[in-house]
Design an enzyme around this catalytic site. Structure first.
Site, PDB file in Angstrom:
ATOM      1  N   LYS A  45     -21.129 -20.451  20.543  1.00  0.00           N
ATOM      2  CA  LYS A  45     -22.181 -21.395  19.857  1.00  0.00           C
ATOM      3  C   LYS A  45     -21.527 -21.845  18.683  1.00  0.00           C
ATOM      4  O   LYS A  45     -21.626 -22.893  18.281  1.00  0.00           O
ATOM      5  CB  LYS A  45     -23.181 -20.689  19.920  1.00  0.00           C
ATOM      6  N   GLU A 129      -7.082  -2.606  27.992  1.00  0.00           N
ATOM      7  CA  GLU A 129      -6.793  -1.863  27.245  1.00  0.00           C
ATOM      8  C   GLU A 129      -7.089  -1.819  26.300  1.00  0.00           C
ATOM      9  O   GLU A 129      -7.472  -0.554  25.122  1.00  0.00           O
ATOM     10  CB  GLU A 129      -5.204  -2.056  27.174  1.00  0.00           C
ATOM     11  N   VAL A 132     -10.428   0.383  24.591  1.00  0.00           N
ATOM     12  CA  VAL A 132     -10.639   1.591  23.532  1.00  0.00           C
ATOM     13  C   VAL A 132      -9.281   2.744  22.995  1.00  0.00           C
ATOM     14  O   VAL A 132      -8.118   1.727  23.260  1.00  0.00           O
ATOM     15  CB  VAL A 132     -10.251   2.846  24.975  1.00  0.00           C
ATOM     16  N   GLY A 134      -8.506   0.301  19.724  1.00  0.00           N
ATOM     17  CA  GLY A 134      -8.003  -0.587  19.389  1.00  0.00           C
ATOM     18  C   GLY A 134      -6.639  -0.728  20.038  1.00  0.00           C
ATOM     19  O   GLY A 134      -6.095  -1.037  20.687  1.00  0.00           O
ATOM     20  N   ILE A 136      -4.383   0.747  20.000  1.00  0.00           N
ATOM     21  CA  ILE A 136      -3.157   2.346  20.699  1.00  0.00           C
ATOM     22  C   ILE A 136      -2.919   1.717  22.121  1.00  0.00           C
ATOM     23  O   ILE A 136      -4.390   2.110  22.779  1.00  0.00           O
ATOM     24  CB  ILE A 136      -3.925   3.077  20.366  1.00  0.00           C
ATOM     25  N   ASP A 201     -20.696   4.252  20.551  1.00  0.00           N
ATOM     26  CA  ASP A 201     -19.164   3.523  21.272  1.00  0.00           C
ATOM     27  C   ASP A 201     -18.500   4.484  20.979  1.00  0.00           C
ATOM     28  O   ASP A 201     -17.475   3.999  22.033  1.00  0.00           O
ATOM     29  CB  ASP A 201     -18.812   2.858  19.889  1.00  0.00           C
ATOM     30  N   LYS A 205     -16.378   4.335  24.732  1.00  0.00           N
ATOM     31  CA  LYS A 205     -14.942   4.598  24.858  1.00  0.00           C
ATOM     32  C   LYS A 205     -14.656   6.024  26.088  1.00  0.00           C
ATOM     33  O   LYS A 205     -13.557   5.822  26.368  1.00  0.00           O
ATOM     34  CB  LYS A 205     -14.273   4.656  23.665  1.00  0.00           C
ATOM     35  N   GLY A 303     -10.025  -2.742  14.146  1.00  0.00           N
ATOM     36  CA  GLY A 303      -9.485  -4.339  13.164  1.00  0.00           C
ATOM     37  C   GLY A 303      -9.005  -5.450  14.409  1.00  0.00           C
ATOM     38  O   GLY A 303      -8.779  -5.333  15.316  1.00  0.00           O
TER      39      GLY A 303
HETATM   40  N1  HSE Z   1     -16.520  -0.668  16.217  1.00  0.00           N
HETATM   41  C1  HSE Z   1     -15.703  -0.474  16.545  1.00  0.00           C
HETATM   42  C2  HSE Z   1     -14.739   1.235  15.878  1.00  0.00           C
HETATM   43  C3  HSE Z   1     -14.840  -0.988  16.974  1.00  0.00           C
HETATM   44  O1  HSE Z   1     -15.058   0.689  14.915  1.00  0.00           O
HETATM   45  O2  HSE Z   1     -14.106   1.458  16.018  1.00  0.00           O
HETATM   46  C4  HSE Z   1     -13.176  -1.200  17.962  1.00  0.00           C
HETATM   47  O3  HSE Z   1     -14.327  -0.282  19.158  1.00  0.00           O
END
Ligand code: HSE
Length: 322
Positions: A45, A129, A132, A134, A136, A201, A205, A303
């Site tokens: 949007k 992938e 979990v 980022g 890795i 979070d 994961k 990131g």
């Molecule tokens: N907010 C999450 C973290 C982003 O800080 O790990 C990645 O999943």
């Protein structure tokens, strides 16, 4: 050359990271794999947001049907974040015969069974992938080269924001709120950082990791979860005096009776344990398999570019199988 059309949902931090990864490495990917990725539509949007990438405005749409019903789109990349509407959009994309790649741990953890069943029913691929750890690679190794093991235990530092906060508090004595703000500016934190600091979070994961590693899907809300908001400078000093560091850890272990024990919460990790050296936005998964023994996976867990790397890896895997 194999042309693969992409429909992107969400051009925020991770969407931009995915775009940049393909921009940076598209030619190398073409040369090495013979695959040419092309963005066909972007569901977003906020067309006029400031982004340091050059996107043709004609790609933008605010109607998800422009992706689901588009014959030029092979793969839908879901990077909206949050459970809904992301999960419904992914299910609709799968039902429309699109392969789906996502980085969205909340939506995957809440709908793990449904998403996998829908992909199977529609004979399409679903990859997550990036959800979990980022950048890795951890889910794909568990599904492939580690498949010959029974996984006995997993310990993970799975949230970049909280690991960044705890590291900065430990190493420089900085205040929680100031460091959280920096983590937000660096694009690590969730839109609502409560999910980070309260451990939600990480529970998302761990739910996904356990579903793959132990073949047992436990909903995130069934995982006992404690965040880091109660951690004081005194707690950190106490840990230091014992030769330890406080880390937010996701743990899961198979007991002798076959039951699974799991929890997310802050833990004192002795300085000589490999997880103690995992600092800032870095994540790590330390696991034990009954054949391979101990393994540690380490890298940037948050990131735009590290997460974009994992998204693009899944795209290439799908494209090679199409
Ligand atoms: N907010 C999450 C973290 C982003 O800080 O790990 C990645 O999943």
């Amino acid at each position: 050359m194999k042309q693969i059309g992409l429909g992107l949902m969400g051009l925020g931090n991770i969407g931009i990271g995915t775009w940049k990864t393909l921009e940076m490495n598209g030619e190398t990917i073409k040369k090495n794999t013979g695959i040419d990725f092309k963005f066909v539509k972007i569901l977003e949007k906020n067309v006029d947001a400031k982004r340091d990438i050059d996107v043709d405005k004609k790609l933008f749409t605010d109607d998800p049907q422009d992706l689901f019903n588009n014959d030029d789109i092979d793969v839908v990349i879901e990077l909206l974040g949050g459970i809904e509407p992301a999960a419904s959009f992914m299910l609709e994309a799968l039902n429309n015969g699109k392969h789906v790649v996502t980085a969205n741990k909340a939506a995957v953890a809440a709908n793990y069974d449904k998403l996998l069943e829908s992909a199977e029913k529609n004979n399409v691929m679903f990859r997550y992938e990036a959800s979990v750890g980022g950048g890795i690679p951890i889910l794909n190794p568990l599904l492939t080269v580690l498949r010959g093991n029974e996984i006995e235990s997993i310990m993970g530092i799975l949230n970049g924001t909280t690991n960044y906060i705890l590291t900065q508090m430990t190493d420089f004595g900085l205040d929680f709120d100031a460091v959280l703000k920096t983590a937000q500016e660096k694009g690590f934190a969730e839109a609502d950082p409560t999910a980070d600091v309260e451990g939600i979070d990480v529970a998302n994961k761990l739910s996904i990791l356990m579903a793959i590693a132990f073949d047992k899907y436990v909903k995130p809300q069934e995982i006992k979860t404690t965040g880091i908001t109660g951690i004081t400078k005194q707690d950190i000093e106490n840990a230091k005096s014992k030769g330890a560091k406080i880390k937010l850890v996701a743990g899961a272990k198979k007991l002798a009776n076959g039951e699974l024990e799991y929890e997310v919460g802050p833990m004192e990790i002795a300085d000589d344990h490999p997880l103690a050296s995992v600092s800032n936005e870095f994540n790590a998964v330390f696991l034990k398999g009954n054949a391979v023994d101990e393994l540690m996976f380490y890298g940037k867990g948050a990131g735009p570019l590290p997460t974009g790397s994992a998204v693009v890896g899944d795209l290439i895997d799908i494209a090679q199988r199409i």
